[in-house]
Scaffold this motif. Structure first.
Motif, mmCIF file in Angstrom:
data_model
loop_
_atom_site.group_PDB
_atom_site.id
_atom_site.type_symbol
_atom_site.label_atom_id
_atom_site.label_comp_id
_atom_site.label_asym_id
_atom_site.label_seq_id
_atom_site.Cartn_x
_atom_site.Cartn_y
_atom_site.Cartn_z
ATOM 1 N N PHE A 52 -1.796 4.801 10.088
ATOM 2 C CA PHE A 52 -0.609 5.650 10.161
ATOM 3 C C PHE A 52 0.506 4.871 10.844
ATOM 4 N N ILE A 53 1.732 5.217 10.476
ATOM 5 C CA ILE A 53 2.894 4.729 11.211
ATOM 6 C C ILE A 53 3.803 5.919 11.488
ATOM 7 N N ASN A 54 4.393 5.931 12.674
ATOM 8 C CA ASN A 54 5.440 6.883 13.007
ATOM 9 C C ASN A 54 6.754 6.135 12.875
ATOM 10 N N VAL A 55 7.647 6.673 12.047
ATOM 11 C CA VAL A 55 8.913 6.009 11.752
ATOM 12 C C VAL A 55 10.058 6.905 12.191
ATOM 13 N N HIS A 56 11.038 6.310 12.880
ATOM 14 C CA HIS A 56 12.271 7.018 13.223
ATOM 15 C C HIS A 56 13.378 6.500 12.315
ATOM 16 N N PHE A 57 14.071 7.424 11.657
ATOM 17 C CA PHE A 57 15.155 7.071 10.745
ATOM 18 C C PHE A 57 16.484 7.225 11.464
ATOM 19 N N ILE A 69 1.334 -7.351 5.177
ATOM 20 C CA ILE A 69 0.956 -8.746 4.977
ATOM 21 C C ILE A 69 -0.247 -9.014 5.874
ATOM 22 N N LEU A 70 -1.324 -9.418 5.260
ATOM 23 C CA LEU A 70 -2.573 -9.659 5.963
ATOM 24 C C LEU A 70 -2.721 -11.142 6.221
ATOM 25 N N SER A 71 -3.062 -11.504 7.463
ATOM 26 C CA SER A 71 -3.273 -12.900 7.852
ATOM 27 C C SER A 71 -4.526 -13.001 8.689
ATOM 28 N N LYS A 72 -5.074 -14.217 8.719
ATOM 29 C CA LYS A 72 -6.113 -14.498 9.699
ATOM 30 C C LYS A 72 -5.416 -14.614 11.050
ATOM 31 N N LEU A 73 -6.188 -14.603 12.139
ATOM 32 C CA LEU A 73 -5.568 -14.637 13.468
ATOM 33 C C LEU A 73 -4.814 -15.936 13.717
ATOM 34 N N ASP A 74 -5.161 -17.010 12.974
ATOM 35 C CA ASP A 74 -4.428 -18.277 13.130
ATOM 36 C C ASP A 74 -3.165 -18.312 12.259
ATOM 37 N N LYS A 75 -2.775 -17.153 11.722
ATOM 38 C CA LYS A 75 -1.564 -16.961 10.907
ATOM 39 C C LYS A 75 -1.707 -17.474 9.478
ATOM 40 N N THR A 76 -2.908 -17.865 9.045
ATOM 41 C CA THR A 76 -3.121 -18.251 7.655
ATOM 42 C C THR A 76 -2.988 -17.004 6.789
ATOM 43 N N PRO A 77 -2.070 -17.010 5.800
ATOM 44 C CA PRO A 77 -1.903 -15.830 4.952
ATOM 45 C C PRO A 77 -3.160 -15.549 4.125
ATOM 46 N N VAL A 78 -3.471 -14.267 3.970
ATOM 47 C CA VAL A 78 -4.613 -13.836 3.162
ATOM 48 C C VAL A 78 -4.125 -13.074 1.932
ATOM 49 N N GLY A 79 -3.180 -12.160 2.117
ATOM 50 C CA GLY A 79 -2.702 -11.376 0.987
ATOM 51 C C GLY A 79 -1.646 -10.381 1.403
ATOM 52 N N ILE A 80 -1.180 -9.643 0.407
ATOM 53 C CA ILE A 80 -0.086 -8.696 0.611
ATOM 54 C C ILE A 80 -0.359 -7.438 -0.205
ATOM 55 N N SER A 81 0.093 -6.313 0.294
ATOM 56 C CA SER A 81 -0.011 -5.061 -0.444
ATOM 57 C C SER A 81 1.261 -4.259 -0.197
ATOM 58 N N MET A 82 1.691 -3.509 -1.208
ATOM 59 C CA MET A 82 2.898 -2.706 -1.081
ATOM 60 C C MET A 82 2.632 -1.273 -1.501
ATOM 61 N N SER A 83 3.352 -0.366 -0.892
ATOM 62 C CA SER A 83 3.196 1.058 -1.202
ATOM 63 C C SER A 83 4.077 1.436 -2.376
ATOM 64 N N GLN A 84 3.862 2.648 -2.823
ATOM 65 C CA GLN A 84 4.803 3.272 -3.749
ATOM 66 C C GLN A 84 5.976 3.790 -2.921
ATOM 67 N N GLU A 85 6.974 4.315 -3.624
ATOM 68 C CA GLU A 85 8.167 4.843 -2.982
ATOM 69 C C GLU A 85 7.819 6.053 -2.110
ATOM 70 N N ILE A 86 8.401 6.074 -0.917
ATOM 71 C CA ILE A 86 8.278 7.215 -0.011
ATOM 72 C C ILE A 86 9.668 7.840 0.073
ATOM 73 N N ALA A 87 9.800 9.072 -0.378
ATOM 74 C CA ALA A 87 11.122 9.698 -0.500
ATOM 75 C C ALA A 87 11.389 10.652 0.666
ATOM 76 N N GLY A 88 12.632 11.093 0.757
ATOM 77 C CA GLY A 88 13.019 12.171 1.668
ATOM 78 C C GLY A 88 13.083 11.779 3.122
ATOM 79 N N CYS A 89 13.726 10.656 3.420
ATOM 80 C CA CYS A 89 13.829 10.187 4.800
ATOM 81 C C CYS A 89 15.217 10.516 5.332
ATOM 82 N N ARG A 90 15.284 11.509 6.210
ATOM 83 C CA ARG A 90 16.561 12.028 6.686
ATOM 84 C C ARG A 90 17.021 11.310 7.950
ATOM 85 N N ASP A 91 18.322 11.384 8.206
ATOM 86 C CA ASP A 91 18.943 10.798 9.394
ATOM 87 C C ASP A 91 18.410 11.469 10.662
ATOM 88 N N SER A 92 18.253 10.680 11.718
ATOM 89 C CA SER A 92 17.780 11.166 13.026
ATOM 90 C C SER A 92 16.520 12.007 12.869
#
Length: 176
Positions: A52-57, A69-92
């Protein structure tokens, strides 16, 4: 008094996180991030992570996306994943976003997740709202004999390719 629940959320607070990425506009900020229903940062090989993430707009944003972005602890890249669109993000406005990250292909080892809030356009560009490096760390372990009880060797890589599927077998006659 004792907590009867054996699992609790692992939470990291980013209120005081020093952000210094010049390509980020901070119209939305990740305030907290954590794993859901995980009593420690360890998951079994083949599992999915619930995050989960708590986001303030700080502004109204029509839609927002999450990139991990997933990495090993030595910063070696492993892979990436992206979400679908998240709608309805209001001000404050604050929004708790829960999502599943499929880590079932990740080999045993210790990993770190970078979390990015962004919005892509049709030209391959992005508007980046926030980025937390090393947002969450976790470890993948194998205790159920998935690897024939072998210990994973680091020179095997970081991706566990799905099991080989036999398509056909036929007995061959010996040469006479």
């Amino acid at each position: 008094y004792s907590n009867l629940s054996s699992s609790h959320d692992i939470v990291r607070n980013y209120d005081d996180y020093l952000r210094n990425d010049t390509q980020t506009n901070y119209k939305a900020l990740i305030k907290k991030a954590g794993f859901l229903n995980l009593s420690d940062n360890v998951i079994e090989l083949g599992s999915k992570l619930n995050i989960f993430i708590n986001v303030h707009f700080n502004e109204k944003i029509e839609n927002i996306y999450i990139r991990c972005i997933l990495s090993k602890l030595d910063k070696t890249p492993v892979g990436i994943s992206m979400s679908q669109e998240i709608a309805g993000c209001r001000d404050s406005f604050d929004k708790k976003i829960e999502f599943e990250l499929d880590t079932s292909f990740i080999a045993p080892g210790k990993y770190s997740l970078m979390l990015i809030l962004f919005k892509p356009d049709h030209f391959g560009n992005q508007e980046k709202f926030d980025m937390i490096e090393n947002a969450l760390d976790f470890e993948v372990i194998s205790t159920k004999g998935q690897l024939y009880n072998w210990e994973w060797k680091s020179n095997w890589g970081t991706i566990l390719i799905p099991e080989i599927r036999i398509l056909n077998m036929e007995d061959m006659k010996g040469a006479e």
